[in-house]
Design an enzyme around this catalytic site. Structure first.
Site, PDB file in Angstrom:
ATOM      1  N   ASP A 252      10.324   5.198  12.351  1.00 55.70           N
ATOM      2  CA  ASP A 252      11.075   4.215  13.177  1.00 55.70           C
ATOM      3  C   ASP A 252      12.456   3.938  12.527  1.00 55.70           C
ATOM      4  OD1 ASP A 252       9.841   2.887  11.005  1.00 55.70           O
ATOM      5  OD2 ASP A 252       8.962   1.501  12.106  1.00 55.70           O
TER       6      ASP A 252
ATOM      7  N   ASP B 201       1.363   5.004   1.730  1.00 56.20           N
ATOM      8  CA  ASP B 201       1.037   5.891   2.908  1.00 56.20           C
ATOM      9  C   ASP B 201       1.435   7.470   2.373  1.00 56.20           C
ATOM     10  OD1 ASP B 201       0.063   3.941   4.606  1.00 56.20           O
ATOM     11  OD2 ASP B 201       2.086   3.530   4.948  1.00 56.20           O
TER      12      ASP B 201
ATOM     13  N   ASP C  20       0.880  -1.057  -0.093  1.00 52.01           N
ATOM     14  CA  ASP C  20       0.119  -0.220  -0.104  1.00 52.01           C
ATOM     15  C   ASP C  20       0.920   1.246  -0.045  1.00 52.01           C
ATOM     16  OD1 ASP C  20       0.965   0.185   2.573  1.00 52.01           O
ATOM     17  OD2 ASP C  20      -0.659  -0.923   3.278  1.00 52.01           O
TER      18      ASP C  20
END
Ligand code: ATP
Ligand code: MG
Length: 451
Positions: A151, A73, A71
């Protein structure tokens, strides 16, 4: 004075912030054509309304690696409310992180507002627990502050159709080249903020075939117990991503290596000294990986049935030895192990029920007389239970034979089936074992799944 000198020396040796690296359109292989139409639409609409918009995270990372992102983002400087106005039928979700789900046709694109530094915000916008865990993180910022709140460096690359450049604030492109998972900032602090990042480090290392950079890996064994502070429902979601993402076996190895596994599946971990239990765990994960590669259906019920079975079986054996009859022994063992697991990772009822059925059928599959075999073969969970039986035989938990009988039963016509059952009653067929010998020991292929 000395301290000031040392710190300025350190600064001189290693710049605190190397600054953004902008990789121009001709210097990278990422093309607008690789990005889904929905993600392009979201970016365009935000840009036309005067906002910045970038594809970020797995979308950029996987495209740079030549893969197919699952996907896309989008990150923007529009607040969720501002962005909501631009997309009909969109919804703001999440509490820890408020994000917008923008619906374009059938696709949902996650739109996140640039995060800022916690110290910039009001107390109610960013909150930390006593363990240093971030409970809320809704302080907004700019592209740079957003990058360093992510992260890993490889997850903090931004691509925009406004200029077609990639923006790299953290050295992510270099780490993609060196195939390294590197935490942004101080790894221990970042794991304490969100212990799920420990699982994410392993997940990306397994999925991408990357190494975890030393400083990013070294706090893992010590901080692993922090996983106990994560809500079981969130851990369940994460476990599915870890074990049902197509790289489950490798992920399992890494989770064991970094001492994370026994915080997710303590009852399974306690059995792994037993070679049959280790083999069952590995094979279940390997089969799942293989099915995903073949685009076959996989269900958490089967995987959880396999992961928890060694503990259920051990508990069951204990009860049998104490004289409990088989059915209640299995029921009590199943109950005990399932509820102990629920304290670590939630398992929704729609998976625990079929999981229990797979276990129950293990007791029923040997009972094939009269019309039982026929009825069993029509049970909605028969196929999963049969696959599970084969798995138990393959890893040496039980003797081979019964699985082969059921393989043949499924391939047989009505008349042959009746004959097979009659043979059982005459006691001259212990479950396929005799016949296998006559076929020079070769196994017959399993019948194709009904899916
Ligand atoms: P994939 O979707 O392929 O699993 P992804 O990198 O897109 O990988 P997501 O979980 O979709 O992972 O998250 C999107 C991005 O959000 C990540 O790439 C990362 O930049 C950021 N992110 C997600 N979870 C965290 C977290 N716990 N801490 C910090 N940043 C995070
Ligand atoms: Mg993603």
């Amino acid at each position: 004075m000395l301290n000031t000198l040392i710190s300025s020396f350190k600064r001189w040796r290693k710049p605190a912030n190397p600054g953004p690296r902008v990789i121009a359109r001709n210097d990278h292989n990422l093309s607008r054509r690789d990005i889904s139409r929905a993600a392009l639409t979201v970016m365009k609409r935000l840009q036309e309304a005067g906002f910045e918009a970038y594809i970020v995270g797995g979308g950029v990372r996987d495209l740079l690696l030549g893969g197919h992102p699952k996907d896309f983002d989008v990150a923007t400087n529009a607040t969720p409310e501002e962005a909501k106005h631009l997309f009909r039928g969109s919804r703001i979700v999440g509490r820890r992180f408020r994000i917008l789900h923008a619906r374009i046709g059938r696709e949902v694109i996650e739109v996140t507002t640039f995060r800022g530094h916690h110290s910039d915000g009001e107390e109610h916008e960013a909150q930390q627990s006593e363990h240093g865990m971030l409970l809320r993180d809704n302080v907004y910022g700019d592209l740079e502050s957003d990058a360093i709140r992510r992260d890993f460096t490889v997850n903090a690359l931004y691509y925009t159709t406004d200029g077609f450049a990639i923006h790299d604030y953290t050295g992510g492109v270099r780490d993609i080249e060196q195939r390294l998972i590197r935490m942004i900032g101080d790894p221990a602090t970042r794991y304490k903020e969100d212990p799920v990042r420990m699982l994410r480090a392993v997940r990306f290392a397994a999925k991408l075939g990357f190494d975890i950079e030393d400083k990013t890996a070294s706090p893992l064994p010590e901080l692993a117990p922090l996983l106990r502070n994560i809500a079981p429902a969130r851990l369940f979601d994460e476990v599915l991503k870890l074990l049902m993402g197509g790289h489950g076996e490798r992920t399992f190895e890494l989770l064991c290596q970094y001492q994370l596994w026994h915080h997710l599946f303590p009852d399974n971990a306690a059995q792994l000294d037993n070679p049959a239990a280790l083999e069952l765990t590995r094979r279940a994960l390997r089969n799942t990986d293989e099915r995903i590669r073949q685009e076959l259906r996989v269900t958490p019920a089967f995987l959880y049935a396999a992961l928890l079975w060694p503990a259920v079986n051990a508990e069951q054996q204990k009860l049998l030895a104490r004289g409990t009859p088989p059915l209640p022994a299995l029921a009590q063992a199943a109950q005990k192990v399932t509820s102990s697991q629920l304290a670590h990772t939630a398992i929704p009822k729609r998976f625990t029920i079929p999981m229990r059925e797979i276990w129950d059928l293990q007791l029923r599959l040997p009972q094939r007389s009269g019309s039982r075999a026929q009825r069993l073969s029509e049970h909605p969970r028969f196929r999963a239970a049969y696959d599970f039986l084969l798995l138990r035989e393959e890893c040496g938990e039980i003797a081979a034979g019964l699985g082969q009988w059921w393989t043949e039963f499924q391939q047989a016509d009505d008349e042959q089936r009746q004959q097979m059952v009659r043979n059982l009653q005459r006691g001259n067929d212990n479950g396929g074992g005799n016949r296998r010998g006559s076929r020079s020991g070769r196994r017959r292929r399993r019948p194709k799944a009904a899916e």
